[in-house]
Design a protein around this motif. Structure first.
Motif, mmCIF file in Angstrom:
data_model
loop_
_atom_site.group_PDB
_atom_site.id
_atom_site.type_symbol
_atom_site.label_atom_id
_atom_site.label_comp_id
_atom_site.label_asym_id
_atom_site.label_seq_id
_atom_site.Cartn_x
_atom_site.Cartn_y
_atom_site.Cartn_z
ATOM 1 N N ALA A 77 0.734 -1.193 0.145
ATOM 2 C CA ALA A 77 -0.183 -0.107 0.020
ATOM 3 C C ALA A 77 0.891 1.127 -0.045
ATOM 4 O O ALA A 77 0.511 2.258 -0.660
ATOM 5 C CB ALA A 77 -0.852 -0.057 1.101
ATOM 6 N N MET A 78 1.909 1.124 0.863
ATOM 7 C CA MET A 78 2.807 2.360 0.794
ATOM 8 C C MET A 78 3.626 2.691 -0.684
ATOM 9 O O MET A 78 3.436 3.909 -1.096
ATOM 10 C CB MET A 78 4.019 2.111 1.732
ATOM 11 C CG MET A 78 3.454 2.311 3.261
ATOM 12 S SD MET A 78 4.847 2.227 4.277
ATOM 13 C CE MET A 78 5.731 3.792 4.118
ATOM 14 N N HIS A 79 3.840 1.515 -1.277
ATOM 15 C CA HIS A 79 4.551 1.686 -2.508
ATOM 16 C C HIS A 79 3.520 2.432 -3.673
ATOM 17 O O HIS A 79 3.898 3.156 -4.502
ATOM 18 C CB HIS A 79 5.147 0.286 -2.912
ATOM 19 C CG HIS A 79 6.441 -0.047 -2.637
ATOM 20 N ND1 HIS A 79 7.399 0.103 -3.222
ATOM 21 C CD2 HIS A 79 6.895 0.038 -1.203
ATOM 22 C CE1 HIS A 79 8.672 -0.067 -2.533
ATOM 23 N NE2 HIS A 79 8.220 -0.459 -1.190
ATOM 24 N N LEU A 80 2.341 1.869 -3.557
ATOM 25 C CA LEU A 80 1.266 2.527 -4.179
ATOM 26 C C LEU A 80 1.336 3.932 -4.177
ATOM 27 O O LEU A 80 0.478 4.672 -4.985
ATOM 28 C CB LEU A 80 -0.114 1.635 -3.951
ATOM 29 C CG LEU A 80 -0.187 0.392 -4.867
ATOM 30 C CD1 LEU A 80 -1.423 -0.469 -4.385
ATOM 31 C CD2 LEU A 80 -0.477 0.523 -6.330
ATOM 32 N N ASN A 81 1.444 4.451 -2.847
ATOM 33 C CA ASN A 81 1.241 5.930 -2.888
ATOM 34 C C ASN A 81 2.780 6.398 -2.689
ATOM 35 O O ASN A 81 3.025 7.676 -2.337
ATOM 36 C CB ASN A 81 0.884 6.060 -1.276
ATOM 37 C CG ASN A 81 -0.640 5.750 -1.199
ATOM 38 O OD1 ASN A 81 -1.213 6.217 -2.017
ATOM 39 N ND2 ASN A 81 -0.982 5.027 0.134
#
Lengths: 75, 447
Positions: free
Chosen positions: B408-412
């Motif tokens: 999820a962090m990488h997607l952000n």
């Protein structure tokens, strides 16, 4: 018994398959092609149970494969 | 490569706590005791040995944990069927010490400390199934070739043992690939052929992992009940675990099966920092979140109940400071290159999956990319002649699940890892040398 009787098993040898795609033309009820052109069976695996009404089409698929990657067996 | 707390296989000196090197046959016999001469005498004896193996409950340590006695009976049955049909082809034994999983070192540690134990096990296994030829397979360039070679030269066995060195490819250690390489020099998996029926040169072939054979050598000495009395009754005995990553003393450890994971980590000096998830079973294995794994007994069924895999006995604690997306992408890229390239979904699917993962490890990934990745992961499984692609899919899928917050962090456009990733950084998953993969430079796009 519910549903059609499974009378044969269609086996795909993935080491022979070269993505000619004939099987998906002849037997669309069983195979569709993935994004690289290789057949994916409705069964999700390499062995697909074939009901009686599809046996003759399955035989055509076996004959149509240029590299003989398909074979039909008694289960 | 620290080796500690020997229980049965690894010869650990009680006084010094150090593992001894028993490359000399005399020292080996003095430590483990003499090997009973199974198979040398009457026909009844191999059958009696097989009964002891059955009683022991021994299961294969190469990854599958398949009951050893059942595999042996299948080889014997296949050979009997053949001889009644005329040709009568004798079974062949192959000891698998290929150790294809890069994070596994247990077979090399075992062979460097107790080579004769594995060779004793080969003699016992050959006697049990009536094999007259036996091969031990070490990957080309293996560090223990010289040790094994010297050990073989010291012995006079009823069966001729030969050392073979297939190429060091990941799939070459797969059972059917190994049996065929020994026969025709082609180290590729074979579709729809089981080695116990149709292996090396078409003969019934018993393939057993080196550690399994070492256990067998002790069962031949002490009996099946002795073996079954230790460890988890569902998978008895002791087992070797290659422990790596964020632990104080990484290395190979021997524990009774069923030892809780946190106890194994404690024996290795404990975790050295925060860890979100551990890799079980290697690159064909599965990630499990730390809180779900620590209390679990190290045995096939309990580990599988939390989504893990013991496989060849690999436990890797990935430091939270290292970006898991980088690790998963790097390993997937390497594993894609290790495909034998025989089957389309593996040959084309794995590189595509690896490309998607490279995007995910970078900072320009979109939800469209991850949707494509998930679709492709579903497309690759159950479509190969061997389980290589399925193993990679499991490694990646469980990783995406275990590290969901990081995904999820990488997607952000962010990354939770604090360490700057460099290829050789301590605690990163090992990849064989010469196969460097693109890594993320801090503050830059993935290259």
């Amino acid at each position: 018994m519910t549903g059609p009787e499974k009378v044969r098993q269609l086996v795909l040898d993935p080491t022979l398959c070269a993505a000619h795609g004939m099987c998906a033309d002849v037997l669309p009820e069983v195979y569709e092609l993935d994004e690289w052109g290789y057949p994916v069976s409705v069964s999700g695996g390499l062995r697909t149970p074939i009901p009686a009404e599809l046996v003759s089409a399955a035989k055509r698929a076996v004959r149509s494969c240029p590299v003989r990657a398909l074979s039909l067996h008694k289960p | 490569m620290a080796t500690r707390v020997g229980v049965r296989l690894i010869p650990v000196d009680r006084e010094t706590g150090q593992a001894r090197v028993l490359s000399d046959l005399g020292a080996h016999v003095a430590w483990y005791g003499p090997m009973p001469r199974w198979g040398k005498a009457r026909d009844a004896k191999p059958a009696a040995l097989l009964e002891e193996i059955e009683r022991s409950g021994l299961r294969g340590r190469g990854g599958g944990w398949f009951p050893t006695a059942r595999k042996m009976r299948a080889v014997i049955a296949s050979a009997a069927e053949r001889s009644s049909m005329s040709s009568g082809r004798k079974p062949v034994l192959i000891a698998n010490a290929m150790e294809g999983e890069p994070a596994s070192t247990k077979d090399a540690v075992l062979l460097s400390h107790a080579p004769h134990l594995v060779l004793d096990g080969m003699v016992a296994a050959a006697a049990a199934v009536g094999a007259k030829e036996a091969y031990i397979a070490l990957h080309r360039g293996s560090a223990v070739i010289a040790v094994v070679d010297a050990a073989i030269a010291q012995r006079k066995d009823p069966v001729k043992i030969r050392l073979i060195t297939p190429p060091a490819r990941y799939v070459a250690s797969e059972e059917s690939a190994l049996a065929h390489w020994a026969g025709n020099g082609l180290a590729v998996p074979v579709f729809d052929e089981r080695p116990f029926e149709h292996g090396m040169n078409g003969r019934p072939t018993l393939v057993q992992n080196a550690e399994t054979l070492a256990h067998l050598a002790l069962i031949a000495r002490h009996g099946g009940q002795w073996f079954a009395d230790r460890g988890d009754p569902q998978a008895p005995g002791t087992t070797l675990v290659s422990v790596g990553g964020s632990v104080a003393y990484p290395g190979v450890i021997e524990v009774p099966t069923g030892t809780p994971v946190d106890e194994i980590l404690r024996l290795c000096g404990g975790l050295t920092g925060p860890v979100d998830a551990l890799l079980t079973g290697g690159y064909g294995g599965a990630w499990v979140r730390r809180d779900e794994l620590l209390a679990v007994p190290w045995s096939p069924e309990p580990v599988s109940a939390v989504g893990g895999v013991i496989g060849a006995g690999i436990l890797w604690a990935l430091s939270s400071q290292i970006c898991p997306m980088d690790e998963i992408a790097s390993v997937a890229h390497w594993m894609a290159g290790e495909s034998a390239g025989q089957c389309g979904p593996c040959r084309f699917g794995l590189p595509s999956v690896a490309d998607d993962l490279a995007l995910l490890a970078g900072d320009r990934v979109t939800s469209e990319d991850t949707a494509r990745l998930k679709r492709r992961l579903g497309l690759v499984i159950n479509r190969g002649a061997c389980k290589h692609p399925d193993g990679v899919v499991r490694f990646v899928s469980t990783g995406l699940h275990a590290f969901a917050p990081e995904v999820a962090m990488h997607l952000n456009g962010r990354c939770g890892a604090t360490a700057i990733t460099s290829p050789r950084q301590q605690g990163r998953l090992p990849l064989p040398a010469g196969r460097e993969i693109p890594v993320k430079a801090p503050g830059k796009d993935f290259q």
